[in-house]
Design a protein around this motif. Structure first.
Motif, PDB file in Angstrom:
ATOM      1  N   MET B 131     -23.730  -4.291   7.596  1.00 51.03           N
ATOM      2  CA  MET B 131     -23.240  -4.466   6.220  1.00 51.03           C
ATOM      3  C   MET B 131     -21.830  -5.069   6.223  1.00 51.03           C
ATOM      4  N   GLU B 132     -20.934  -4.442   6.973  1.00 53.12           N
ATOM      5  CA  GLU B 132     -19.545  -4.908   6.993  1.00 53.12           C
ATOM      6  C   GLU B 132     -19.443  -6.382   7.397  1.00 53.12           C
ATOM      7  N   THR B 152     -28.159   0.779   7.761  1.00 56.67           N
ATOM      8  CA  THR B 152     -28.511   2.187   7.951  1.00 56.67           C
ATOM      9  C   THR B 152     -28.765   2.915   6.629  1.00 56.67           C
ATOM     10  N   SER B 153     -28.681   2.169   5.510  1.00 54.18           N
ATOM     11  CA  SER B 153     -29.019   2.771   4.210  1.00 54.18           C
ATOM     12  C   SER B 153     -29.475   1.678   3.255  1.00 54.18           C
ATOM     13  N   VAL B 154     -30.234   2.091   2.258  1.00 55.64           N
ATOM     14  CA  VAL B 154     -30.696   1.150   1.225  1.00 55.64           C
ATOM     15  C   VAL B 154     -29.483   0.567   0.497  1.00 55.64           C
ATOM     16  N   THR B 225     -24.135   5.323  14.004  1.00 56.91           N
ATOM     17  CA  THR B 225     -24.179   3.919  14.441  1.00 56.91           C
ATOM     18  C   THR B 225     -25.561   3.309  14.282  1.00 56.91           C
ATOM     19  N   ALA B 226     -26.572   4.089  14.663  1.00 55.25           N
ATOM     20  CA  ALA B 226     -27.938   3.558  14.662  1.00 55.25           C
ATOM     21  C   ALA B 226     -28.667   3.817  13.345  1.00 55.25           C
ATOM     22  N   GLY B 227     -28.178   4.795  12.587  1.00 61.09           N
ATOM     23  CA  GLY B 227     -28.832   5.129  11.323  1.00 61.09           C
ATOM     24  C   GLY B 227     -29.990   6.083  11.490  1.00 61.09           C
ATOM     25  N   GLY B 228     -30.514   6.174  12.698  1.00 62.56           N
ATOM     26  CA  GLY B 228     -31.653   7.036  13.001  1.00 62.56           C
ATOM     27  C   GLY B 228     -32.060   6.787  14.435  1.00 62.56           C
ATOM     28  N   GLY B 229     -33.216   7.296  14.815  1.00 65.63           N
ATOM     29  CA  GLY B 229     -33.645   7.163  16.198  1.00 65.63           C
ATOM     30  C   GLY B 229     -34.660   6.062  16.411  1.00 65.63           C
ATOM     31  N   SER B 230     -35.773   6.421  17.054  1.00 66.36           N
ATOM     32  CA  SER B 230     -36.753   5.408  17.467  1.00 66.36           C
ATOM     33  C   SER B 230     -37.314   4.635  16.275  1.00 66.36           C
ATOM     34  N   LEU B 231     -37.459   5.303  15.147  1.00 65.15           N
ATOM     35  CA  LEU B 231     -38.045   4.636  13.973  1.00 65.15           C
ATOM     36  C   LEU B 231     -37.208   3.436  13.527  1.00 65.15           C
ATOM     37  N   LYS B 366     -36.735  -3.612   2.074  1.00 64.59           N
ATOM     38  CA  LYS B 366     -38.037  -2.935   1.903  1.00 64.59           C
ATOM     39  C   LYS B 366     -38.316  -2.000   3.076  1.00 64.59           C
ATOM     40  N   ASP B 367     -38.098  -2.493   4.293  1.00 63.16           N
ATOM     41  CA  ASP B 367     -38.349  -1.648   5.465  1.00 63.16           C
ATOM     42  C   ASP B 367     -37.428  -0.429   5.486  1.00 63.16           C
ATOM     43  N   VAL B 368     -36.152  -0.649   5.177  1.00 65.81           N
ATOM     44  CA  VAL B 368     -35.210   0.481   5.206  1.00 65.81           C
ATOM     45  C   VAL B 368     -35.596   1.515   4.141  1.00 65.81           C
ATOM     46  N   ARG B 369     -36.042   1.025   2.979  1.00 65.45           N
ATOM     47  CA  ARG B 369     -36.480   1.954   1.917  1.00 65.45           C
ATOM     48  C   ARG B 369     -37.687   2.773   2.393  1.00 65.45           C
TER      49      ARG B 369
END
Lengths: 386, 386
Positions: B131-132, B152-154, B225-231, B366-369
């Motif tokens: 984003m930045e 890492t977020s909508v 940093t990653a927003g989540g794991g494997s997903l 769409k994917d992040v949502r």
């Protein structure tokens, strides 16, 4: 109506014990094979004595897969047939050397109690009939081998267990994959830790169910007869595999279903159903089941060190195992075996040695209970505890 | 700091148009290739002019996969590098013929606005920074290509879309699989109806994330940093594939997660997550994602006539397609292509021709949502509407 001479129980018992010990010893490897010598005192003829099986239901699976498998059995032979088609039964009786007097209809089935040539009743009928024929067989003093799914309700499964317990007879559910060499090898590799710690399983089973017009397949799409759709018939292989591969019982399940109700095949039963099982160790198993896709019968087990792929996994023959490690994939070389004969022999051995079958009624009931939880999860959209 | 001469816009535009028309025509087949003649008036040198890309983040993926791919690009070249490691950047600049004056740090990155050799900023940073750097690049008047997951977020995805819209710049998310020949062929076969009516998809993505001690991988297991794991990192390939294979947007999702929190890698992010997507047509897609298993990157699409298996499906090279019909399985013969170069050229073409990218910011959002819905479904145990 006694049709074959009865054997002396004590002599028979000795022969059975010796040959079975030898068979088990052979499976355990050379070091354990010494007891073979004990069997050498018996004549060839005596070691070939087998338990008598009555085949109930002469459909495609019974006639094309199971009945031909008896030729490879050490302890099982066909001694009676039960069918609603007298002509078909007569012809098959001639083919398999079954005494014409040991051919029964569904009406006179109960008189099988007077036939000492029949030790085990093998039920290959549509699922909704398993309970009735198990209860009748147990009342007739016979041991029971029932096809899967065990029944169309948990209550029916319990009735089958109770009936056999009351009669003091064995009850086994015909989970052929649990007698199939590649599947047994997969289980052994997992137990040995070859894959490391298990993380996840995927298992897919699908086939195309023919239109309802084709009579022989018609029962599969009738809710009352089949108990359900693809899940009851083939998704159960994904489910059962997830259980025997982990060696655990699932605790939670989520599911989704997709059925085109405008398709004449699926007015009553489900087509596609996907379910995810959670096991106590944490392992997740994602399973699919469908009645409208080209045949698939596969699973892959993922550990933290390696994965094991079996595709096909639950076919009749031609299984194919691949092990994937950080070095890449390699094919496992393993000899095909007759899973049907192994299953029938196991049933016979359990009777002969008074052992509990590897896949008893309780095993069948567990699957049916989980299947009902899967249906509930699909219906409610909520995770269901098993 | 202008480091390369600017070209006359009108002339440049003409050349671009001609060469792109030819490229598109070539893709469309011989009958559509006539406009090639129009390009023949331009010199070879002029048709080779390319848009300049600044590579932001010089990690393993950027240096080992993306940067070498530029040699196969028709419309893209590396003209700037942005890195926190001056020595590494200097060495790579020499290797790729990048003017040393076009090497930026994260501190002076914004001065890239004065560099006319840079048309596109390609962000290959950990997801939390997308984003930045997108906002900063847009403010610098540059078009943006961002790695996946988009953010890492909508909310961050929306900020990226808004920033590029406001600046009148293109924004594309680097979904390389959507430029990979085997995947494009799979989509084409499905559209042509080769599989019949779609029924279900299975898609599995897994890899072993190394222990956190290994610095280069460390960001993957840090939630912030990653927003989540494997997903977020690899399960997104299963998700994105289910969307581009069906050509539909999922409406509902169920999910389950399994993470061993005693594993130092998984203190903050998930390891195994399984999710099932329902599409409006009814098709179900069962997807798995894991960070602790041997590499798997595969999917299988099941129609009512045939299935299409791609294994690997989303690797860098060596894809393998199998079509299964009632006649059996057959391997599809298809030539490997450079998906990275195709992706970079597409970004350049969209800028040159003022087209919306095939995988714009909206695709990434769409994917992040959906990913957020999957996390919610796993957390609550309930089916979540997307």
């Amino acid at each position: 109506m006694p049709v074959t001479p009865n054997h002396l129980a004590s002599r028979r018992q000795f022969v059975r014990q010796a040959s079975l010990t030898a068979a088990v010893a052979a499976m355990a490897g050379p070091a354990a094979a010494l007891p073979l010598a004990a069997a050498s005192a018996t004549t060839k003829d005596e070691t070939q004595r087998k338990l008598g099986f009555a085949i109930v239901g002469l459909g495609k699976f019974a006639t094309q897969q199971m009945m031909p498998a008896f030729k490879d059995c050490k302890h099982a032979k066909i001694t009676a047939l039960v069918s609603g088609s007298p002509d078909k039964a007569k012809q098959l009786a001639a083919e398999y050397g079954v005494d014409p007097k040991s051919v029964y209809s569904y009406d006179n089935f109960d008189s099988i109690k007077d036939n000492p040539a029949v030790d085990v009743v093998y039920i290959v009928l549509p699922p909704s009939l398993h309970m009735e024929y198990t209860v009748r067989a147990a009342k007739a003093g016979k041991h029971v081998l029932s096809e899967k799914p065990m029944a169309t309700s948990v209550a029916d499964c319990q009735k089958m267990i109770d009936a056999c317990n009351k009669a003091g007879k064995k009850l086994m559910v015909a989970y052929r994959a649990q007698f199939e060499p590649f599947n047994l090898d997969a289980i052994a590799r997992i137990k040995k830790g070859e894959l490391g710690k298990l993380r996840q399983i995927t298992a897919d089973h699908g086939r195309i169910v023919k239109p309802t017009e084709e009579k022989a397949e018609a029962w599969r799409v009738v809710k009352k007869t089949a108990g359900g759709g693809s899940l009851m018939d083939i998704g159960i292989y994904s489910l059962n595999a997830a259980r025997y591969l982990t060696g655990e019982e699932p605790v939670e399940v989520t599911a989704q279903e997709y059925t085109d109700k405008s398709d004449p095949r699926f007015k009553e039963v489900e087509d596609v159903i996907h379910f995810t099982l959670r096991f106590p160790s944490g392992v997740l198993a994602s399973c699919t089941s469908a009645y409208s896709i080209q045949e698939v019968k596969r699973y892959r087990v993922f550990g933290d060190k390696a994965y094991l792929d079996l595709d096909p996994a639950t076919d009749y023959y031609k299984h194919n195992m691949t092990i994937g490690t950080k070095e890449g994939e390699m094919k496992a070389s393993l000899k095909e075996g007759n899973q049907f004969a192994a299953e029938l022999d196991h049933m016979a051995e359990c009777v002969l040695e008074n052992k509990t079958p590897k896949t008893p009624g309780e095993e069948g009931l567990k699957d049916v209970r989980i299947i009902m939880a899967i249906y509930e999860a699909a219906r409610t959209g909520k995770k269901v505890k098993v």
